[in-house]
Write a protein that holds these residues in place. Structure first.
Motif, PDB file in Angstrom:
ATOM      1  N   MET A   1      69.615  33.712  41.623  1.00  0.00           N
ATOM      2  CA  MET A   1      68.886  33.898  42.858  1.00  0.00           C
ATOM      3  C   MET A   1      68.518  32.534  43.417  1.00  0.00           C
ATOM      4  O   MET A   1      68.039  31.678  42.704  1.00  0.00           O
ATOM      5  CB  MET A   1      67.626  34.727  42.562  1.00  0.00           C
ATOM      6  N   LYS A   2      68.717  32.351  44.710  1.00  0.00           N
ATOM      7  CA  LYS A   2      68.392  31.081  45.352  1.00  0.00           C
ATOM      8  C   LYS A   2      67.253  31.309  46.318  1.00  0.00           C
ATOM      9  O   LYS A   2      67.245  32.267  47.067  1.00  0.00           O
ATOM     10  CB  LYS A   2      69.602  30.519  46.071  1.00  0.00           C
ATOM     11  N   ILE A   3      66.293  30.425  46.308  1.00  0.00           N
ATOM     12  CA  ILE A   3      65.102  30.530  47.141  1.00  0.00           C
ATOM     13  C   ILE A   3      65.079  29.324  48.069  1.00  0.00           C
ATOM     14  O   ILE A   3      65.278  28.195  47.646  1.00  0.00           O
ATOM     15  CB  ILE A   3      63.815  30.521  46.286  1.00  0.00           C
ATOM     16  N   LEU A   4      64.795  29.596  49.344  1.00  0.00           N
ATOM     17  CA  LEU A   4      64.656  28.508  50.313  1.00  0.00           C
ATOM     18  C   LEU A   4      63.182  28.213  50.473  1.00  0.00           C
ATOM     19  O   LEU A   4      62.358  29.103  50.508  1.00  0.00           O
ATOM     20  CB  LEU A   4      65.263  28.908  51.653  1.00  0.00           C
ATOM     21  N   GLY A   5      62.835  26.996  50.596  1.00  0.00           N
ATOM     22  CA  GLY A   5      61.437  26.638  50.771  1.00  0.00           C
ATOM     23  C   GLY A   5      61.271  25.130  50.768  1.00  0.00           C
ATOM     24  O   GLY A   5      62.238  24.383  50.837  1.00  0.00           O
ATOM     25  N   LYS A   6      60.016  24.682  50.640  1.00  0.00           N
ATOM     26  CA  LYS A   6      59.769  23.245  50.698  1.00  0.00           C
ATOM     27  C   LYS A   6      60.181  22.544  49.412  1.00  0.00           C
ATOM     28  O   LYS A   6      60.230  21.331  49.355  1.00  0.00           O
ATOM     29  CB  LYS A   6      58.299  22.962  51.018  1.00  0.00           C
ATOM     30  N   TRP A   7      60.492  23.289  48.367  1.00  0.00           N
ATOM     31  CA  TRP A   7      60.877  22.673  47.103  1.00  0.00           C
ATOM     32  C   TRP A   7      62.363  22.373  47.056  1.00  0.00           C
ATOM     33  O   TRP A   7      62.855  21.873  46.090  1.00  0.00           O
ATOM     34  CB  TRP A   7      60.482  23.594  45.937  1.00  0.00           C
ATOM     35  N   GLY A   8      63.066  22.680  48.088  1.00  0.00           N
ATOM     36  CA  GLY A   8      64.489  22.371  48.145  1.00  0.00           C
ATOM     37  C   GLY A   8      65.235  23.497  48.829  1.00  0.00           C
ATOM     38  O   GLY A   8      64.802  24.643  48.801  1.00  0.00           O
ATOM     39  N   PRO A   9      66.343  23.176  49.411  1.00  0.00           N
ATOM     40  CA  PRO A   9      67.076  24.185  50.165  1.00  0.00           C
ATOM     41  C   PRO A   9      67.714  25.243  49.264  1.00  0.00           C
ATOM     42  O   PRO A   9      67.842  26.387  49.650  1.00  0.00           O
ATOM     43  CB  PRO A   9      68.134  23.386  50.907  1.00  0.00           C
ATOM     44  N   ASP A  10      68.073  24.893  48.051  1.00  0.00           N
ATOM     45  CA  ASP A  10      68.737  25.844  47.158  1.00  0.00           C
ATOM     46  C   ASP A  10      68.095  25.802  45.787  1.00  0.00           C
ATOM     47  O   ASP A  10      68.606  25.200  44.851  1.00  0.00           O
ATOM     48  CB  ASP A  10      70.233  25.489  47.034  1.00  0.00           C
ATOM     49  N   MET A  11      66.986  26.484  45.650  1.00  0.00           N
ATOM     50  CA  MET A  11      66.272  26.484  44.376  1.00  0.00           C
ATOM     51  C   MET A  11      66.883  27.562  43.479  1.00  0.00           C
ATOM     52  O   MET A  11      67.018  28.706  43.878  1.00  0.00           O
ATOM     53  CB  MET A  11      64.785  26.759  44.605  1.00  0.00           C
ATOM     54  N   THR A  12      67.255  27.208  42.263  1.00  0.00           N
ATOM     55  CA  THR A  12      67.861  28.151  41.330  1.00  0.00           C
ATOM     56  C   THR A  12      66.776  28.846  40.517  1.00  0.00           C
ATOM     57  O   THR A  12      65.603  28.457  40.547  1.00  0.00           O
ATOM     58  CB  THR A  12      68.824  27.422  40.372  1.00  0.00           C
ATOM     59  N   ASP A  13      67.178  29.874  39.752  1.00  0.00           N
ATOM     60  CA  ASP A  13      66.239  30.596  38.888  1.00  0.00           C
ATOM     61  C   ASP A  13      65.578  29.640  37.890  1.00  0.00           C
ATOM     62  O   ASP A  13      64.383  29.728  37.622  1.00  0.00           O
ATOM     63  CB  ASP A  13      66.962  31.696  38.108  1.00  0.00           C
ATOM     64  N   LYS A  14      66.361  28.738  37.361  1.00  0.00           N
ATOM     65  CA  LYS A  14      65.837  27.801  36.361  1.00  0.00           C
ATOM     66  C   LYS A  14      64.749  26.929  36.968  1.00  0.00           C
ATOM     67  O   LYS A  14      63.679  26.740  36.383  1.00  0.00           O
ATOM     68  CB  LYS A  14      66.980  26.946  35.826  1.00  0.00           C
ATOM     69  N   GLU A  15      64.991  26.421  38.188  1.00  0.00           N
ATOM     70  CA  GLU A  15      64.000  25.586  38.858  1.00  0.00           C
ATOM     71  C   GLU A  15      62.773  26.403  39.241  1.00  0.00           C
ATOM     72  O   GLU A  15      61.643  25.915  39.161  1.00  0.00           O
ATOM     73  CB  GLU A  15      64.617  24.950  40.116  1.00  0.00           C
ATOM     74  N   LEU A  16      62.996  27.654  39.606  1.00  0.00           N
ATOM     75  CA  LEU A  16      61.889  28.533  39.972  1.00  0.00           C
ATOM     76  C   LEU A  16      60.979  28.795  38.766  1.00  0.00           C
ATOM     77  O   LEU A  16      59.763  28.814  38.895  1.00  0.00           O
ATOM     78  CB  LEU A  16      62.450  29.856  40.517  1.00  0.00           C
TER      79      LEU A  16
END
Length: 126
Positions: A1-16
């Motif tokens: 799953m990729k999340i858009l937000g201020k933490w980066g344009p393509d945040m992965t599950d691991k980064e989340l």
């Protein structure tokens, strides 16, 4: 799953998963705001579309009225054309009749000698 937000344009599950609870809440709030904005924008676009569709229906109605008027006018024009043709035929018939009457009258005048008198009077005038 990729999340858009201020933490980066393509945040992965691991980064989340590495995010702290506060950052996750911030992300959730930001996504909620974005969803609300999208919902508002969608609602506005739906209203605009509704207005455009209403205008389209009004224009269709007016176009149908104009088409009906054109058809009525075409019918009237056809009637007028038929009448005009009839009047032209009658005028041509009357022209032919006038020419026949002129010829007959001229022959009568020639036979009585009046035509010669008229021609002589015309010559003296000119």
């Amino acid at each position: 799953m990729k999340i858009l937000g201020k933490w980066g344009p393509d945040m992965t599950d691991k980064e989340l998963r590495k995010l702290r609870r506060y950052e996750l809440l911030e992300l959730l709030v930001a996504q909620s705001r974005e969803a609300a904005e999208c919902k508002t924008e969608l609602s506005q676009k739906a209203e605009e579309l509704s207005g455009v569709l209403e205008s389209l229906e009004r224009l269709k109605g007016k176009l149908n009225e104009k088409d009906e008027s054109i058809e009525r006018l075409k019918g009237r024009l056809d009637e007028k054309d038929a009448l005009l043709e009839k009047l032209k035929r009658r005028l041509n018939e009357k022209d032919v009749l006038i020419e026949k009457l002129k010829a007959v009258k001229w022959k009568e005048l020639e036979g009585s000698g009046v035509a010669a008198d008229i021609l002589m009077k015309l010559r003296t005038l000119l």
